[in-house]
Design an enzyme around this catalytic site. Structure first.
Site, PDB file in Angstrom:
ATOM      1  N   CYS A 126       0.827  -1.214   0.000  1.00  0.00           N
ATOM      2  CA  CYS A 126       0.000   0.000   0.000  1.00  0.00           C
ATOM      3  C   CYS A 126       0.856   1.257   0.000  1.00  0.00           C
ATOM      4  O   CYS A 126       0.694   2.138  -0.855  1.00  0.00           O
ATOM      5  CB  CYS A 126      -0.935  -0.028   1.204  1.00  0.00           C
ATOM      6  SG  CYS A 126      -0.134  -0.490   2.737  1.00  0.00           S
TER       7      CYS A 126
HETATM    8  N1  LIG Z   1      -4.134  -4.441   4.806  1.00  0.00           N
HETATM    9  C1  LIG Z   1      -3.628  -3.758   3.791  1.00  0.00           C
HETATM   10  O1  LIG Z   1      -3.919  -2.552   3.620  1.00  0.00           O
HETATM   11  C2  LIG Z   1      -2.698  -4.405   2.831  1.00  0.00           C
HETATM   12  C3  LIG Z   1      -2.227  -5.696   3.050  1.00  0.00           C
HETATM   13  N2  LIG Z   1      -1.365  -6.255   2.130  1.00  0.00           N
HETATM   14  C4  LIG Z   1      -0.854  -7.609   2.330  1.00  0.00           C
HETATM   15  O2  LIG Z   1      -1.885  -8.536   1.954  1.00  0.00           O
HETATM   16  C5  LIG Z   1      -1.804  -9.711   2.755  1.00  0.00           C
HETATM   17  C6  LIG Z   1      -3.128  -9.882   3.503  1.00  0.00           C
HETATM   18  O3  LIG Z   1      -3.300  -8.716   4.258  1.00  0.00           O
HETATM   19  P1  LIG Z   1      -4.610  -8.520   5.171  1.00  0.00           P
HETATM   20  O4  LIG Z   1      -5.799  -9.042   4.466  1.00  0.00           O
HETATM   21  O5  LIG Z   1      -4.612  -7.114   5.638  1.00  0.00           O
HETATM   22  O6  LIG Z   1      -4.278  -9.485   6.395  1.00  0.00           O
HETATM   23  P2  LIG Z   1      -5.258 -10.036   7.529  1.00  0.00           P
HETATM   24  O7  LIG Z   1      -4.386 -10.241   8.714  1.00  0.00           O
HETATM   25  O8  LIG Z   1      -6.461  -9.205   7.639  1.00  0.00           O
HETATM   26  O9  LIG Z   1      -5.682 -11.475   6.948  1.00  0.00           O
HETATM   27  C7  LIG Z   1      -4.712 -12.475   6.813  1.00  0.00           C
HETATM   28  C8  LIG Z   1      -5.391 -13.688   6.249  1.00  0.00           C
HETATM   29  O10 LIG Z   1      -4.459 -14.740   6.184  1.00  0.00           O
HETATM   30  C9  LIG Z   1      -4.920 -15.878   6.904  1.00  0.00           C
HETATM   31  N3  LIG Z   1      -3.787 -16.356   7.706  1.00  0.00           N
HETATM   32  C10 LIG Z   1      -3.209 -15.765   8.747  1.00  0.00           C
HETATM   33  N4  LIG Z   1      -2.166 -16.502   9.188  1.00  0.00           N
HETATM   34  C11 LIG Z   1      -2.117 -17.592   8.385  1.00  0.00           C
HETATM   35  C12 LIG Z   1      -1.297 -18.741   8.316  1.00  0.00           C
HETATM   36  N5  LIG Z   1      -0.304 -18.897   9.198  1.00  0.00           N
HETATM   37  N6  LIG Z   1      -1.528 -19.661   7.373  1.00  0.00           N
HETATM   38  C13 LIG Z   1      -2.539 -19.483   6.488  1.00  0.00           C
HETATM   39  N7  LIG Z   1      -3.376 -18.419   6.512  1.00  0.00           N
HETATM   40  C14 LIG Z   1      -3.157 -17.505   7.449  1.00  0.00           C
HETATM   41  C15 LIG Z   1      -6.073 -15.462   7.751  1.00  0.00           C
HETATM   42  O11 LIG Z   1      -7.082 -16.418   7.577  1.00  0.00           O
HETATM   43  P3  LIG Z   1      -7.590 -17.449   8.672  1.00  0.00           P
HETATM   44  O12 LIG Z   1      -7.059 -17.051   9.988  1.00  0.00           O
HETATM   45  O13 LIG Z   1      -9.062 -17.349   8.544  1.00  0.00           O
HETATM   46  O14 LIG Z   1      -7.032 -18.722   8.145  1.00  0.00           O
HETATM   47  C16 LIG Z   1      -6.547 -14.173   7.061  1.00  0.00           C
HETATM   48  O15 LIG Z   1      -7.563 -14.502   6.155  1.00  0.00           O
HETATM   49  C17 LIG Z   1      -0.613  -9.502   3.698  1.00  0.00           C
HETATM   50  O16 LIG Z   1       0.540 -10.071   3.127  1.00  0.00           O
HETATM   51  C18 LIG Z   1      -0.482  -7.981   3.738  1.00  0.00           C
HETATM   52  O17 LIG Z   1       0.821  -7.591   4.072  1.00  0.00           O
HETATM   53  C19 LIG Z   1      -0.975  -5.601   0.984  1.00  0.00           C
HETATM   54  C20 LIG Z   1      -1.438  -4.334   0.735  1.00  0.00           C
HETATM   55  C21 LIG Z   1      -2.299  -3.640   1.645  1.00  0.00           C
HETATM   56  C1  LIG Z   2      -0.369   0.182   9.117  1.00  0.00           C
HETATM   57  C2  LIG Z   2       0.486  -1.042   8.811  1.00  0.00           C
HETATM   58  O1  LIG Z   2       0.851  -1.796   9.692  1.00  0.00           O
HETATM   59  N1  LIG Z   2       0.774  -1.273   7.522  1.00  0.00           N
HETATM   60  C3  LIG Z   2       1.593  -2.412   7.105  1.00  0.00           C
HETATM   61  C4  LIG Z   2       1.667  -2.413   5.583  1.00  0.00           C
HETATM   62  C5  LIG Z   2       0.766  -3.490   4.942  1.00  0.00           C
HETATM   63  C6  LIG Z   2       1.378  -3.985   3.678  1.00  0.00           C
HETATM   64  O2  LIG Z   2       1.155  -3.518   2.594  1.00  0.00           O
HETATM   65  O3  LIG Z   2       2.319  -4.960   3.893  1.00  0.00           O
HETATM   66  P1  LIG Z   2       3.055  -5.889   2.832  1.00  0.00           P
HETATM   67  O4  LIG Z   2       3.914  -5.024   2.026  1.00  0.00           O
HETATM   68  O5  LIG Z   2       3.782  -6.839   3.691  1.00  0.00           O
HETATM   69  O6  LIG Z   2       2.017  -6.533   1.949  1.00  0.00           O
HETATM   70  C7  LIG Z   2       3.025  -2.310   7.629  1.00  0.00           C
HETATM   71  O7  LIG Z   2       3.493  -1.209   7.874  1.00  0.00           O
HETATM   72  O8  LIG Z   2       3.637  -3.382   7.698  1.00  0.00           O
END
Ligand SMILES: NC(=O)C1=CN([C@@H]2O[C@H](COP(=O)(O)OP(=O)(O)OC[C@H]3O[C@@H](n4cnc5c(N)ncnc54)[C@H](OP(=O)(O)O)[C@@H]3O)[C@@H](O)[C@H]2O)C=CC1
Ligand SMILES: CC(=O)N[C@@H](CCC(=O)OP(=O)(O)O)C(=O)O
Length: 346
Positions: free
Chosen positions: A150
């Site tokens: 992000c």
């Molecule tokens: N939040 C954001 O704004 C952004 C996030 N990202 C990236 O996208 C990815 C997902 O982010 P986000 O949706 O926010 O994360 P969340 O923590 O909200 O969700 C993580 C998901 O992964 C699953 N999970 C967690 N641990 C494990 C594990 N050990 N094995 C398998 N599944 C697992 C969980 O499902 P369950 O527990 O139901 O199995 C859950 O559905 C991350 O890599 C994050 O860095 C990228 C850009 C922006």
């Molecule tokens: C507020 C906050 O905690 N933001 C996350 C960024 C989420 C993300 O984009 O992480 P990946 O690049 O790993 O997908 C962080 O700083 O780690």
């Protein structure tokens, strides 16, 4: 397209479902969860009722999921997508994988391993970096897409025109960015606790955030030379939004007109990049819930610096929206399909 989402209970997974609910060509086949298999997704996210009552399945079903799906979105914490990607492509070589995490973003796996402290276990993957506006032609033919982070999406979009047109001293780039709390995911942690976040703003991971090498790699490729930046993230008390304020010293003789030309030539035809122009002030509220990136820039005559500002929604253009935009490119659909909504305001 027949779509499955791995890690659907996370914020990015739920955001994918929200967007795909109004995508005319999307058919969601499977959604997975390791902690809540058998639960219907709308029991976890009631806002998805009327759109989905689909039950979550475990990753143990991955082989059959991959065989039946055309597109696999992966919304897992970093370090987990590689195994999923390797097994899914083995089960179905034609499947298109779009990973929202960091596992497939780096050409140089050593950089990924150094910063994410995880061994890369899918090195044979020929992944493409999915910043659509900069990598569209590569996305078109990709099998695996590493969707950008992000902070990185906002910061790279803000700086790319200046780097590509050689307008700035590459040794002077500073990125100062703010993120809403949903950027940390849905998992409970003290740093995202309401009473810790409310009425508070703080910097974190100063001089050591994992988005630093991602921004450096992409800008360095544009510049044709290695570069280093200073990147400082901040947590702000809002649910969604990234505001990235980027600073760099202009090269001698670079005019304001040259800067305007750089932004307009790179983004003038880009639907999702809204150029507020010189003096523009992007604000996260104007992009909330949309795939837009608002860009403004300012020339500080006193210091000889350019200040470029970008605002996005971290869960949309910063994650799920850009992932769907990339899917549209992969399947030769109008790029704004399922993404052309106005933000909620106020
Ligand atoms: N939040 C954001 O704004 C952004 C996030 N990202 C990236 O996208 C990815 C997902 O982010 P986000 O949706 O926010 O994360 P969340 O923590 O909200 O969700 C993580 C998901 O992964 C699953 N999970 C967690 N641990 C494990 C594990 N050990 N094995 C398998 N599944 C697992 C969980 O499902 P369950 O527990 O139901 O199995 C859950 O559905 C991350 O890599 C994050 O860095 C990228 C850009 C922006
Ligand atoms: C507020 C906050 O905690 N933001 C996350 C960024 C989420 C993300 O984009 O992480 P990946 O690049 O790993 O997908 C962080 O700083 O780690």
């Amino acid at each position: 397209m027949k779509i499955s989402i791995i890690g659907a209970t996370g914020y990015t997974g739920a955001e994918l479902l929200r967007i795909l609910a109004s995508h005319p060509a999307a058919e969601v086949l499977y959604i997975t969860s390791e902690s809540q298999p058998g639960t219907a997704i709308n029991e976890i996210y009631p806002h998805l009722t009327r759109f989905y009552s689909k039950k979550l399945v475990s990753l143990a079903e991955l082989e059959q999921i991959a065989k039946q799906s055309e597109v696999l979105f992966i919304g897992l914490p970093h370090g987990h997508a590689m195994e999923v990607g390797r097994k899914a492509t083995a089960a179905n070589p034609d499947i298109k994988i779009i990973d929202l995490g960091a596992d497939y973003r780096f050409k140089d796996y050593a950089v990924y391993e150094q910063w994410y402290k995880v061994a890369h276990t899918h090195k044979e993957a020929q992944a493409v970096y999915g910043l659509t506006e900069l990598k569209r032609s590569q996305v078109r033919g990709a099998s695996i897409i590493g969707n950008p982070g992000c902070y990185t999406t906002a910061s790279i979009l803000a700086l790319a025109p200046l780097v590509q047109h050689r307008l700035i001293d590459l040794a002077t780039i500073i990125v100062d960015a703010k993120s809403g709390v949903s950027g940390a995911g849905r998992g409970l942690n003290l740093g995202a606790h309401f009473t810790e976040v409310f009425e508070n703003v703080k910097a974190y991971n100063v001089a050591g955030h994992r988005h630093t090498p991602e921004i450096e790699a992409v800008l360095g490729e544009l510049a044709g030379e290695d570069l280093v930046i200073s990147f400082t993230p901040h947590l702000i008390p809002v649910a969604r939004g990234i505001l990235s304020t980027c600073y760099a010293t202009l090269k001698q003789g670079v005019t304001a007109a040259a800067v305007d030309k750089a932004y307009n030539s790179l983004y003038g035809d880009e639907y999702f990049i809204r150029l507020l122009g010189p003096g523009g002030y992007p604000a996260t509220k104007n992009t909330r819930g949309t795939n837009f990136c608002d860009l403004g820039w300012h020339i500080d005559q006193r210091t000889g610096r350019v200040v470029a500002v970008a605002a996005i929604d971290n869960l949309v253009k910063g994650a799920a929206g850009q992932a769907v935009q990339n899917m549209n490119v992969l399947f030769k659909l109008e790029e704004r399909t399922g993404l052309d909504n106005a933000p909620l305001y106020p």
